[in-house]
Each structure stands twice: as C-alpha cells, then as structure tokens.
Design an enzyme around this catalytic site. Structure first.
Site, mmCIF file in Angstrom:
data_model
loop_
_atom_site.group_PDB
_atom_site.id
_atom_site.type_symbol
_atom_site.label_atom_id
_atom_site.label_comp_id
_atom_site.label_asym_id
_atom_site.label_seq_id
_atom_site.Cartn_x
_atom_site.Cartn_y
_atom_site.Cartn_z
ATOM 1 N N LYS A 108 0.808 -1.225 0.000
ATOM 2 C CA LYS A 108 0.000 0.000 0.000
ATOM 3 C C LYS A 108 0.841 1.275 0.000
ATOM 4 O O LYS A 108 0.435 2.300 -0.527
ATOM 5 C CB LYS A 108 -0.947 0.019 1.203
ATOM 6 N N SER A 139 1.537 -9.878 -1.170
ATOM 7 C CA SER A 139 1.157 -8.477 -0.963
ATOM 8 C C SER A 139 1.488 -7.937 0.427
ATOM 9 O O SER A 139 1.734 -6.738 0.577
ATOM 10 C CB SER A 139 -0.326 -8.278 -1.248
ATOM 11 N N GLU A 174 -9.661 7.570 3.835
ATOM 12 C CA GLU A 174 -10.608 6.712 4.540
ATOM 13 C C GLU A 174 -9.904 5.379 4.776
ATOM 14 O O GLU A 174 -8.995 5.012 4.033
ATOM 15 C CB GLU A 174 -11.887 6.491 3.714
HETATM 16 C C1 LIG Z 1 -5.102 -3.909 1.591
HETATM 17 C C2 LIG Z 1 -4.465 -5.186 1.264
HETATM 18 C C3 LIG Z 1 -4.916 -5.979 0.184
HETATM 19 C C4 LIG Z 1 -6.109 -5.637 -0.638
HETATM 20 O O1 LIG Z 1 -6.035 -4.422 -1.333
HETATM 21 P P1 LIG Z 1 -5.797 -4.380 -2.901
HETATM 22 O O2 LIG Z 1 -6.068 -2.967 -3.260
HETATM 23 O O3 LIG Z 1 -6.741 -5.343 -3.537
HETATM 24 O O4 LIG Z 1 -4.388 -4.772 -3.141
HETATM 25 C C5 LIG Z 1 -4.228 -7.142 -0.107
HETATM 26 N N1 LIG Z 1 -3.167 -7.548 0.639
HETATM 27 C C6 LIG Z 1 -2.724 -6.827 1.683
HETATM 28 C C7 LIG Z 1 -1.553 -7.322 2.463
HETATM 29 C C8 LIG Z 1 -3.351 -5.632 2.041
HETATM 30 O O5 LIG Z 1 -2.900 -4.923 3.084
#
Ligand SMILES: *Cc1c(COP(=O)(O)O)cnc(C)c1O
Length: 393
Positions: free
Chosen positions: A89, A377, A111
C-alpha cells in the site's frame, strides 16, 4: 482490446467518474494534471528515490523452492511484504503524497477500513510533515485498535464515522464530504484502484513499479521477462493491478485474480465480487459490485479485512468481463490453510489477504515448467491474532 484506462477513465464499459457536482473541481484538477506531473523527471526521481531509500525497493523476486516442489511448478514470490509498513500500500501513498505536494496541497484526508491504508497514509504524512485526517467507521475503530494507535503515534487525527453501518463505506462518505468542503488545500488519498477517474489509473501507475521490477528480475533469473502466469489477491485490486500492469497487453502471460469467498460463494457471507457482482456504481466508479435486486450494496464478508470490499476496481471488472483475467474464489478455510502451508514451507507468514492467492492449486493446474509469479502483498504480523484463534496456537 486495451486493458488500460482510456482518456475518460474507462476500462471497456467500466470506470468513469460518477460524482456529485460539488466534487467535480477536485477530481478535474487531479485529472488535468496527474499524468503530466508523473511524467516529469523531477517527479520520477523523487518517487524512485523514496521507493528505494524509504520503502526498501526493489523488493526481492524470490524462487520458492519448497513450495514449487510441493505444487510441481516454478513459483516465484514478489516480496511486497518486505516493504516498509509491511505491504504494497505504501507504494501508492508515497506516489500520492508527492502528487499532493506538486498540486500545492498542505492537508491530506483518507478513509480506511481495517486501518492498513490509514497507516500507510499517516506514515507518508509524517515523512513529509503534512497534516493528516483519517476517517474510519466507529465499529472499525473499536475492532482495529492497534492500527488506530499506529496512526495516532504517527501524528494523524482519526475521525470516527458514526452514521450508517459505521464501517468503511460510511468513512468514505465522510471523507468525500470533507473534500467537498476543502477543495483548495486538501488532497484525498484513495487506497486502491477504486473511486472516480483518475484514481484507478493513477493508483495502478504507482503500483506498476511491482511488475516493472518483476520484468528485469525474471530476466536475470530465467532469461525471460514474461512469466506464464501472474497471480494476486483482489480486494479493491491495487496489488493485483501493480503485478499485472506491464503484462496486461501481453496475452502469453495468464492473469489470475483471487477473490475472497468468505464462508462460501453462495453462503451469503462472502466478498466474491466477480462471481456475485452486478454492474453498478460505487465510490464514483461504474464497476461490478455485490448488491440486492433493488441496487442496495450488500455487506461483504471475509476473514481478511483487506478483501472485505463489496466492489472491485474497474480494471478488474473489465479483465473479468472480457475474459482476459481468470477469477478464482477462495474461502476463509482454504486461505487459512494455505497461509499455514506457506509459513511452514518457506518461513514466510503472509497476510491473510495474501494467503488467498496461495490456495488456488486445487482449482488451477500448472505445468511443471510453468513460471508462476505470486504477489506476496503483505506480511502476517497484523493477522497473528486471527491465526492464533483459528489454529488455536
Ligand atoms: C489492503 C491489502 C490488500 C487488498 O487491497 P488491494 O487494493 O486489492 O491490493 C491485499 N493484501 C494486503 C496485504 C493488504 O494490506
């Protein structure tokens, strides 16, 4: 067919900017300037310098040997979990804080649902010494207290949204109201590839650093830039958009999107937007969303707070509708099991959002010499209590 946004912010039939007239000047200022600003050498240099020195990029592309052995295919992990703050993020919030500065803004609003985007925003505001207000549903504030504490520690003000269901969508409404009232000095940092044009395209461009790196990293390791598949979990879709971005127009690279089926696609408790969604408008964008027959947004559910979103970004709606992307829904139980597997095979505890992506092997068969790149992610520290409760650790 193009899988990128056109000038009006449409991906096929999805996208656009369906906003109240009072918000038009804010979005228009951004729309007229964002590409031009991003393409200046000055912006690129500052962005990449911060990604390198502050975020810790490039993140490794790691060949997961034991996981590959288990699933009989070649698996690479793009280690976004190693970014500062523990997930992808921050790539977007770094980009947007620089954008805000170029536009002469001295106040940031955002938000947040689970608080991850709020923390990533508060982080970059601290970095730049810019005032930060994060709107968060009253219920979310109560259930995500560590992230509320992080935001406060970073100097942000957390404002409770007390209307409606007191969760993410109410926080979003409050943030929009704030932006309407403060059009000159304030920039609104949206946290995924959602919202009115130009947000989905702007956020995708900031996150595209992920696939930009994968291309040269894979070339170094395998002698080719293109994997056979790229796989990512999809909440709003920003980490997925970042991994897909430089492969969108390369049909040899298969695109796999993994959604949260919660307790099962047909259980009434899920966030499987492509499987269940119908065309509608959410957060100013035309896309697929979960709704009742008379168009009321259905409350989503997933064990992972980051996938608990009733819509999906317009890029992903288009990838689904056009067939370019293959969409797979994974239940809470399947995700938790694969999170445990990744931990024990590779020594990496993933965020539960990410765990969903690693549960696709029962649904998708790969060849032994396929190269499959998974977007890791985020890391699982924030989810430890959920893992503890689930596995009775
Ligand atoms: C917020 C988050 C997501 C989901 O958000 P996307 O905008 O779909 O990427 C996925 N994995 C992690 C670790 C997150 O913090």
């Amino acid at each position: 067919m193009s899988y990128h946004a056109n000038e009006k912010g449409y991906y096929g039939e999805f996208g656009g900017a369906f906003i109240p007239e009072m918000l038009y000047p804010n979005c228009e200022e951004l729309r007229q300037n964002y590409v031009q600003i991003m393409e200046t050498d000055e912006f690129k240099n500052e962005f990449h310098q911060l990604l390198k020195d502050y975020v810790g990029r490039p993140t490794p592309l790691y060949f997961a040997e034991r996981l590959s052995e288990k699933h009989q295919t070649k698996i690479y992990l793009k280690r976004e979990d190693l970014c500062h703050t523990g997930a992808h993020k921050v790539n977007n919030t770094i980009g947007q804080i620089l954008m805000a500065k170029k536009l002469g803004k001295n106040r940031i609003i955002a938000e947040t649902g689970a608080g991850q985007h709020g923390v990533a925003t508060a982080t970059v505001c601290a970095l730049m010494g810019i005032q930060c207000v994060v709107y968060m549903g009253e219920i979310d504030i109560a259930r995500q207290s560590p992230n509320v504490a992080r935001m406060k520690m970073l100097g942000a003000e957390v404002r409770a949204a007390k209307s409606g269901s007191r969760t993410l969508k109410d926080a979003t409404n409050e943030a929009i109201r704030d932006w309407i009232n403060n059009p000159v000095d304030t920039h609104y940092i949206i946290g995924s590839v959602v919202g009115p044009h130009p947000y989905p395209d702007m956020v995708a461009r900031f996150q595209s650093v992920i696939s930009e790196e994968v291309k040269w990293q894979l070339k170094e390791k395998e002698g080719r830039e293109n994997p056979d598949y790229v796989v990512a979990c999809v909440g709003g879709g920003s980490n997925a958009a970042g991994l897909y971005y430089h492969y969108l127009d390369t049909p040899e690279v298969g695109i796999i999107a993994v959604e949260a089926a919660g307790k099962g696609v047909n259980s009434g408790e899920s966030a499987a937007t492509s499987a269940l969604g119908k065309v509608g408008i959410i957060h100013g964008s035309k896309t697929l969303l979960m709704q009742t027959d008379d168009g009321q947004i259905t409350e989503p559910y997933s064990i992972s707070a980051g996938l608990d979103y009733p819509g999906v970004g317009p890029m992903h709606a288009h990838l689904f509708k056009s067939g370019r992307g293959e969409f797979i829904s994974i239940t809470d139980d399947e995700a938790m099991t694969s999170g445990l597997e990744l931990s024990q095979l590779e020594g990496i505890i993933p965020a539960i959002e990410t765990s969903h992506a690693f549960a696709i092997f029962d649904y998708k068969k790969f060849e032994k010499d396929d190269i499959v790149v998974f977007n890791l992610s985020g890391r699982g520290d924030k989810d430890l209590n959920t893992y503890i409760d689930y596995f009775k650790l």
